[in-house]
Design a protein around this motif. Structure first.
Motif, PDB file in Angstrom:
ATOM      1  N   LEU A  48       0.846  -1.179  -0.031  1.00 27.15           N
ATOM      2  CA  LEU A  48       0.151  -0.116  -0.081  1.00 27.15           C
ATOM      3  C   LEU A  48       0.845   1.266  -0.104  1.00 27.15           C
ATOM      4  O   LEU A  48       2.016   1.247   0.909  1.00 27.15           O
ATOM      5  N   ILE A  49       0.676   2.379  -0.668  1.00 27.39           N
ATOM      6  CA  ILE A  49       1.459   3.509  -0.897  1.00 27.39           C
ATOM      7  C   ILE A  49       0.568   4.617  -0.769  1.00 27.39           C
ATOM      8  O   ILE A  49      -0.192   4.670  -1.848  1.00 27.39           O
ATOM      9  N   TYR A  50       0.760   5.543   0.033  1.00 25.14           N
ATOM     10  CA  TYR A  50       0.269   6.832   0.203  1.00 25.14           C
ATOM     11  C   TYR A  50       0.985   8.061   0.172  1.00 25.14           C
ATOM     12  O   TYR A  50       2.010   8.070   0.525  1.00 25.14           O
ATOM     13  N   HIS A  51       0.257   8.910  -0.313  1.00 25.58           N
ATOM     14  CA  HIS A  51       0.940  10.380  -0.531  1.00 25.58           C
ATOM     15  C   HIS A  51       0.088  11.181   0.605  1.00 25.58           C
ATOM     16  O   HIS A  51      -1.208  11.298   0.402  1.00 25.58           O
ATOM     17  N   VAL A  52       0.832  11.643   1.624  1.00 27.14           N
ATOM     18  CA  VAL A  52       0.056  12.293   2.581  1.00 27.14           C
ATOM     19  C   VAL A  52       0.896  13.672   2.885  1.00 27.14           C
ATOM     20  O   VAL A  52       1.941  13.846   2.753  1.00 27.14           O
ATOM     21  N   TYR A  53      -0.176  14.902   2.890  1.00 24.68           N
ATOM     22  CA  TYR A  53       0.204  15.976   3.126  1.00 24.68           C
ATOM     23  C   TYR A  53      -0.726  17.024   3.866  1.00 24.68           C
ATOM     24  O   TYR A  53      -1.837  16.584   4.134  1.00 24.68           O
ATOM     25  N   GLY A  57       2.081  22.460   3.605  1.00 25.73           N
ATOM     26  CA  GLY A  57       2.996  22.058   2.424  1.00 25.73           C
ATOM     27  C   GLY A  57       3.824  20.958   2.720  1.00 25.73           C
ATOM     28  O   GLY A  57       4.459  20.270   1.939  1.00 25.73           O
ATOM     29  N   LYS A  58       3.785  20.363   4.261  1.00 28.22           N
ATOM     30  CA  LYS A  58       4.398  19.282   4.538  1.00 28.22           C
ATOM     31  C   LYS A  58       4.049  18.048   4.081  1.00 28.22           C
ATOM     32  O   LYS A  58       2.796  17.726   3.827  1.00 28.22           O
ATOM     33  N   SER A  59       4.806  16.984   3.417  1.00 25.53           N
ATOM     34  CA  SER A  59       4.403  15.898   2.771  1.00 25.53           C
ATOM     35  C   SER A  59       5.462  14.820   3.016  1.00 25.53           C
ATOM     36  O   SER A  59       6.565  14.994   3.031  1.00 25.53           O
ATOM     37  N   VAL A  60       4.785  13.512   2.908  1.00 25.98           N
ATOM     38  CA  VAL A  60       5.527  12.095   3.003  1.00 25.98           C
ATOM     39  C   VAL A  60       5.027  11.284   2.201  1.00 25.98           C
ATOM     40  O   VAL A  60       3.632  11.351   1.758  1.00 25.98           O
ATOM     41  N   ILE A  61       5.660  10.266   2.006  1.00 26.74           N
ATOM     42  CA  ILE A  61       5.174   9.108   1.285  1.00 26.74           C
ATOM     43  C   ILE A  61       5.145   7.880   2.432  1.00 26.74           C
ATOM     44  O   ILE A  61       6.137   7.761   3.249  1.00 26.74           O
ATOM     45  N   MET A  62       4.153   7.248   2.549  1.00 27.05           N
ATOM     46  CA  MET A  62       3.936   5.899   3.545  1.00 27.05           C
ATOM     47  C   MET A  62       3.702   4.854   2.808  1.00 27.05           C
ATOM     48  O   MET A  62       2.809   4.608   1.984  1.00 27.05           O
ATOM     49  N   LYS A  63       4.568   3.764   3.084  1.00 27.49           N
ATOM     50  CA  LYS A  63       4.366   2.284   2.420  1.00 27.49           C
ATOM     51  C   LYS A  63       4.238   1.333   3.479  1.00 27.49           C
ATOM     52  O   LYS A  63       4.808   1.478   4.549  1.00 27.49           O
ATOM     53  N   GLN A  64       3.169   0.515   3.260  1.00 27.65           N
ATOM     54  CA  GLN A  64       3.015  -0.419   4.044  1.00 27.65           C
ATOM     55  C   GLN A  64       2.901  -1.943   3.289  1.00 27.65           C
ATOM     56  O   GLN A  64       2.288  -1.931   2.346  1.00 27.65           O
ATOM     57  N   GLU A 116      15.085   9.924   1.525  1.00 29.17           N
ATOM     58  CA  GLU A 116      15.337   9.788   2.935  1.00 29.17           C
ATOM     59  C   GLU A 116      14.380   9.151   3.809  1.00 29.17           C
ATOM     60  O   GLU A 116      13.188   9.433   3.534  1.00 29.17           O
ATOM     61  N   ILE A 117      14.695   8.262   4.827  1.00 27.74           N
ATOM     62  CA  ILE A 117      13.775   7.556   5.518  1.00 27.74           C
ATOM     63  C   ILE A 117      13.646   8.173   6.813  1.00 27.74           C
ATOM     64  O   ILE A 117      14.485   8.749   7.568  1.00 27.74           O
ATOM     65  N   TYR A 118      12.268   8.361   7.211  1.00 27.02           N
ATOM     66  CA  TYR A 118      11.843   9.059   8.358  1.00 27.02           C
ATOM     67  C   TYR A 118      11.397   7.998   9.496  1.00 27.02           C
ATOM     68  O   TYR A 118      11.478   8.477  10.810  1.00 27.02           O
ATOM     69  N   LEU A 119      10.827   6.910   9.127  1.00 28.65           N
ATOM     70  CA  LEU A 119      10.333   6.114  10.232  1.00 28.65           C
ATOM     71  C   LEU A 119      10.221   4.731   9.595  1.00 28.65           C
ATOM     72  O   LEU A 119       9.956   4.504   8.317  1.00 28.65           O
ATOM     73  N   PHE A 120      10.742   3.840  10.438  1.00 27.18           N
ATOM     74  CA  PHE A 120      10.375   2.347   9.979  1.00 27.18           C
ATOM     75  C   PHE A 120       9.830   1.708  11.199  1.00 27.18           C
ATOM     76  O   PHE A 120      10.396   1.611  12.284  1.00 27.18           O
ATOM     77  N   ASP A 121       8.543   1.344  10.805  1.00 29.05           N
ATOM     78  CA  ASP A 121       7.608   0.492  11.888  1.00 29.05           C
ATOM     79  C   ASP A 121       7.628  -1.143  11.722  1.00 29.05           C
ATOM     80  O   ASP A 121       6.865  -1.292  10.784  1.00 29.05           O
ATOM     81  N   GLU A 122       8.475  -1.715  12.041  1.00 26.68           N
ATOM     82  CA  GLU A 122       8.467  -3.174  11.602  1.00 26.68           C
ATOM     83  C   GLU A 122       7.214  -4.179  12.080  1.00 26.68           C
ATOM     84  O   GLU A 122       6.742  -4.845  11.251  1.00 26.68           O
ATOM     85  N   PRO A 123       6.680  -3.750  13.134  1.00 30.73           N
ATOM     86  CA  PRO A 123       5.686  -4.647  13.658  1.00 30.73           C
ATOM     87  C   PRO A 123       4.628  -4.525  12.578  1.00 30.73           C
ATOM     88  O   PRO A 123       3.443  -5.205  12.310  1.00 30.73           O
ATOM     89  N   ASN A 124       4.223  -3.121  12.252  1.00 31.12           N
ATOM     90  CA  ASN A 124       3.223  -2.854  11.485  1.00 31.12           C
ATOM     91  C   ASN A 124       3.755  -2.809   9.803  1.00 31.12           C
ATOM     92  O   ASN A 124       2.987  -2.267   8.980  1.00 31.12           O
ATOM     93  N   VAL A 128       7.986   5.343   6.581  1.00 29.98           N
ATOM     94  CA  VAL A 128       7.563   6.662   6.004  1.00 29.98           C
ATOM     95  C   VAL A 128       9.029   7.399   5.605  1.00 29.98           C
ATOM     96  O   VAL A 128      10.002   7.271   6.067  1.00 29.98           O
ATOM     97  N   MET A 129       8.629   7.912   4.452  1.00 27.77           N
ATOM     98  CA  MET A 129       9.745   8.555   3.658  1.00 27.77           C
ATOM     99  C   MET A 129       9.647   9.881   3.237  1.00 27.77           C
ATOM    100  O   MET A 129       8.599  10.132   2.781  1.00 27.77           O
ATOM    101  N   GLU A 130      10.768  10.248   2.517  1.00 24.76           N
ATOM    102  CA  GLU A 130      10.678  11.560   1.775  1.00 24.76           C
ATOM    103  C   GLU A 130       9.743  11.508   0.651  1.00 24.76           C
ATOM    104  O   GLU A 130       9.772  10.399  -0.158  1.00 24.76           O
ATOM    105  N   ASP A 131       8.920  12.543   0.418  1.00 20.86           N
ATOM    106  CA  ASP A 131       8.166  12.753  -0.702  1.00 20.86           C
ATOM    107  C   ASP A 131       8.897  13.020  -1.929  1.00 20.86           C
ATOM    108  O   ASP A 131       9.592  14.191  -1.878  1.00 20.86           O
ATOM    109  N   LEU A 132       8.757  12.433  -2.862  1.00 24.18           N
ATOM    110  CA  LEU A 132       9.256  12.592  -4.303  1.00 24.18           C
ATOM    111  C   LEU A 132       8.247  12.771  -5.360  1.00 24.18           C
ATOM    112  O   LEU A 132       8.445  12.644  -6.558  1.00 24.18           O
ATOM    113  N   MET A 133       7.174  13.066  -4.959  1.00 23.16           N
ATOM    114  CA  MET A 133       5.926  13.376  -5.742  1.00 23.16           C
ATOM    115  C   MET A 133       6.047  14.461  -7.060  1.00 23.16           C
ATOM    116  O   MET A 133       5.435  14.392  -7.931  1.00 23.16           O
TER     117      MET A 133
END
Length: 418
Positions: A48-53, A57-64, A116-124, A128-133
């Motif tokens: 699952l890949i989401y663009h969140v902002y 104007g702050k934004s990230v990409i989240m991948k699950q 750039e990697i901002y967060l790695f939540d291994e159990p879930n 969460v990484m840098e937005d390259l949109m």
């Protein structure tokens, strides 16, 4: 509901999750965009890949990573799309760990080459990484005839630095073995069946468009080419030369007029650099031959862009070789292996293996299932000539790669296709 029945975050759950993890303030008004709904944004359906902002104007990409992967099934003739579960097939979480470690390492080798990697939540199973949109996939840029002159300088230099600093050229045997163990990825071999055993040049398992059987048989029935497939598969599985992406085609490179990023290192592991070089060269080659089937552009436009692609391929290899030579000279006194390295012979061997892997990777994207976008964008009847050219190119490279000692000999082969 925050999670679905498989334990994957819903769209509403994504916003709550990012606030709980302090990626955004609790009062932020978040917009969450499912990138699978935007066809040009991504390829692949095991995440699952989401663009969140937010409003600032702050934004990230989240991948699950999906607990149970879904696969996209496109019926082009009826213009329908279905998603199907993976029949119990699951992905090892080590794939996600490997991707993060790989992206961090590559940014240390060539700063800014990966998000750039901002967060790695291994159990879930969440990154969460840098937005390259603001960047586009290189594949779609190529199919729009958009030229990027800075692309080869960055990727070519990155290839050289990654090879040098993750191989025995720089590392002691002990240190290299330690690094290899750190980057062990259970998904490294995921592409092997697709590349080497189900390939249209090996078997008739995958269908192609009508009119290709005669040239395809010249590959499938050729003992020399079948032996080359086996050699390249063995090299892919056993030659732990350096850290490679394994799937570095043009849809895993994002680009703008001043930036280039490599994404999706989920299959990365230690293997031969020639596979990365070959997969990317195959992408450029497939785009090159696609213009022979494109009737939407003038002959002048197509000739001009094909000339750009030839220059791009040449510059990619030339930059790599120049950067590699500089690294060897800068570190030669530190290493016994470098003092005795025949750089010219080494680089020719890299080129020849890369060109043979180019042949394999071109073939892997010509079948109806897994066809590259460069050809998929064409009406089916217009894909025949590019497909036949792809078969010819692959046969030449897998049979005669040893005669190529300079990348311009390959671009001349492409140029003469006209």
């Amino acid at each position: 509901m925050t999670y679905d029945s498989y334990g994957n975050l819903t769209v509403a759950g994504v916003a709550n999750y990012l606030k709980e993890k302090n990626i955004f303030p609790t009062d932020a008004n978040l917009t969450v965009v499912d990138l699978h709904a935007v066809k040009e944004s991504i390829e692949g359906f095991v995440n699952l890949i989401y663009h969140v902002y937010d409003q600032s104007g702050k934004s990230v990409i989240m991948k699950q990573m999906l607990s149970m992967p879904r696969f996209r099934i496109e019926d082009e003739k009826n213009n329908t799309v279905e998603e199907a579960d993976g029949d119990g097939w699951t992905l090892d979480l080590g794939r996600m760990r490997s991707e993060i470690a790989t992206l961090i390492f590559w940014n240390s080798v060539y700063p800014g080459i990966s998000p750039e990697i901002y967060l790695f939540d291994e159990p879930n199973r969440i990154i969460v990484m840098e937005d390259l949109m603001d960047l586009s996939l290189l594949r779609f840029e190529l199919c729009r005839m958009v030229k990027h002159g800075h692309f080869t300088a960055k990727i070519g230099a990155f290839f050289a630095r990654n090879l040098f600093f993750s191989s025995n050229l720089h590392l002691t045997n002990y240190k290299k073995s330690e690094v290899e163990r750190f980057f062990i990825n259970p998904e490294y071999t995921a592409l092997a069946p697709f590349l080497f055993r189900e390939n249209i040049g090996v078997s008739w398992e995958r269908e192609m468009i009508p009119g290709t059987d005669e040239k395809r048989a010249l590959l499938v029935d050729n003992p020399q080419i079948q032996a080359e497939f086996k050699r390249l598969e063995n090299k892919f599985l056993n030659d732990k030369e350096c850290l490679i992406h394994t799937d570095l085609h043009s849809s895993n490179i994002m680009i703008s007029f001043d930036d280039v990023r490599i994404i999706d290192g989920e299959f990365a592991g230690f293997g031969p650099l020639a596979q990365d070089f070959g997969r990317l060269t195959a992408s450029l080659t497939l785009n090159y031959v696609s213009w022979f089937g494109d009737e939407s552009r003038t002959t002048a436009e197509k000739n001009d862009f094909q000339a750009y692609l030839l220059t791009t391929i040449t510059d990619l290899y030339t930059t790599f070789q120049n950067e590699f030579r500089q690294l060897v000279e800068a570190h030669r006194e530190e290493s016994y292996s470098l003092k005795n390295l025949d750089v010219d012979a080494y680089l020719i061997d890299q080129l020849q293996n890369a060109l043979s892997y180019t042949g394999v990777n071109v073939l892997s994207r010509l079948a109806n299932r897994g066809i590259c976008y460069d050809l998929l964008r064409l009406p089916e009847a217009n894909r025949l000539v590019p497909s036949l050219l792809g078969l010819d190119i692959s046969r030449e490279l897998m049979q005669n790669q040893k005669k190529y000692t300079h990348i311009k000999e390959y671009t001349l082969l492409l140029k003469n296709l006209a």
